[in-house]
Design a protein around this motif. Sequence first.
Motif, PDB file in Angstrom:
ATOM      1  N   VAL A 118       2.296 -39.315 -73.373  1.00 20.90           N
ATOM      2  CA  VAL A 118       1.846 -39.702 -72.042  1.00 20.90           C
ATOM      3  C   VAL A 118       1.028 -38.559 -71.451  1.00 20.90           C
ATOM      4  N   ASN A 119      -0.106 -38.887 -70.893  1.00 16.52           N
ATOM      5  CA  ASN A 119      -0.997 -37.881 -70.310  1.00 16.52           C
ATOM      6  C   ASN A 119      -0.471 -37.488 -68.930  1.00 16.52           C
ATOM      7  N   THR A 120       0.549 -36.624 -68.943  1.00 18.10           N
ATOM      8  CA  THR A 120       1.247 -36.226 -67.726  1.00 18.10           C
ATOM      9  C   THR A 120       0.957 -34.773 -67.420  1.00 18.10           C
ATOM     10  N   GLU A 121       0.221 -34.535 -66.376  1.00 20.55           N
ATOM     11  CA  GLU A 121      -0.203 -33.174 -66.027  1.00 20.55           C
ATOM     12  C   GLU A 121       0.972 -32.258 -65.734  1.00 20.55           C
ATOM     13  N   GLY A 147       4.274 -37.798 -62.589  1.00 18.52           N
ATOM     14  CA  GLY A 147       4.286 -38.266 -63.973  1.00 18.52           C
ATOM     15  C   GLY A 147       4.853 -39.648 -64.178  1.00 18.52           C
ATOM     16  N   ILE A 148       5.638 -39.795 -65.254  1.00 17.67           N
ATOM     17  CA  ILE A 148       6.185 -41.091 -65.637  1.00 17.67           C
ATOM     18  C   ILE A 148       7.087 -41.648 -64.541  1.00 17.67           C
ATOM     19  N   GLY A 149       7.941 -40.793 -63.978  1.00 12.84           N
ATOM     20  CA  GLY A 149       8.867 -41.256 -62.956  1.00 12.84           C
ATOM     21  C   GLY A 149       8.154 -41.806 -61.738  1.00 12.84           C
ATOM     22  N   TYR A 150       7.127 -41.095 -61.285  1.00 13.53           N
ATOM     23  CA  TYR A 150       6.347 -41.544 -60.141  1.00 13.53           C
ATOM     24  C   TYR A 150       5.661 -42.873 -60.453  1.00 13.53           C
TER      25      TYR A 150
END
Length: 287
Positions: free
Chosen positions: A193-196, A13-16
């Motif tokens: 955020v489009n975070t799966e 997600g965002i962190g990655y």
Amino acid sequence: MASRALVVGGTSGIGYAMACHIAATSPSTSVVISGRTRPDNMPHANIEFQPIEATSMRQIKSFTDRFKQLTDEKYKLNLLIMTQGIMTMVGRTETPEGIDRKMALHYYGKQLLIRELMPALKEDAKVVIVYDSWSGNMNKLNWNDLDLKTHFSLSTAANHCQVMNDIMIQYYAAQQQAATARRHFIHAWPGGVNTEGLMREMPWVLGATAKLLAPLITVTPAKCAEYLLNGINKVTPASAGDKQGRLFWSCIDNRGRVLENKPVCTEEQMGKIADHTWKLIDAALKA
């Protein structure tokens, strides 16, 4: 002097996306990403993985102890980013340490990481909490039940984490006033955020609906990372100024812009939240 960043929650997600953006735009920076499992794709040679279970205070403490042992004076952190989180409709679910799992991820674990890693931070480092600096309402805090043992609801838990993160960045900033350090503490709101991975514990109907709507109302993790890191890079004590006591803290929105209307907390408010936080965390560490 070597540049180094740690991104907790950086395995998806965002962190990655933030870790990859830092690694790609600053090849000389060593980027450590931490989470439960190593990502399948480690696209840059300057990224390394260190595991952490971010719902457990004891495991966080073990992680920070190991991290500090491997950090010498020339290899301290320029940047500490914490993005760990989850979206779920499940009610209060306690960890073995007696903390609601969501609040452990969204608030308590982040504070323990900051406290324990302070010696591993450079004097001008930036510390970033990615959660929600936009929506918190201090007037809705239950000061008599801050960890919501008896007054839990999903909305109340979210608000408590939002507001307590807001207050704690001011608490750390206030400590800097009498010190030589110029670390800056930032609470960032990523927006939609489009975070799966964030939806993995949502009921399938809500998850399926979210996937359909996501392209219309959200940005990609990569775009979110770009916005937030641009904002983080721009924020300095000089740019924040000393207006309203904001010399060493900032809240930013999903485009990296400073939120000017954030209330400045009193010493009493900061003290109450800090005392509660350390009492609960230290009890969990001793359990």
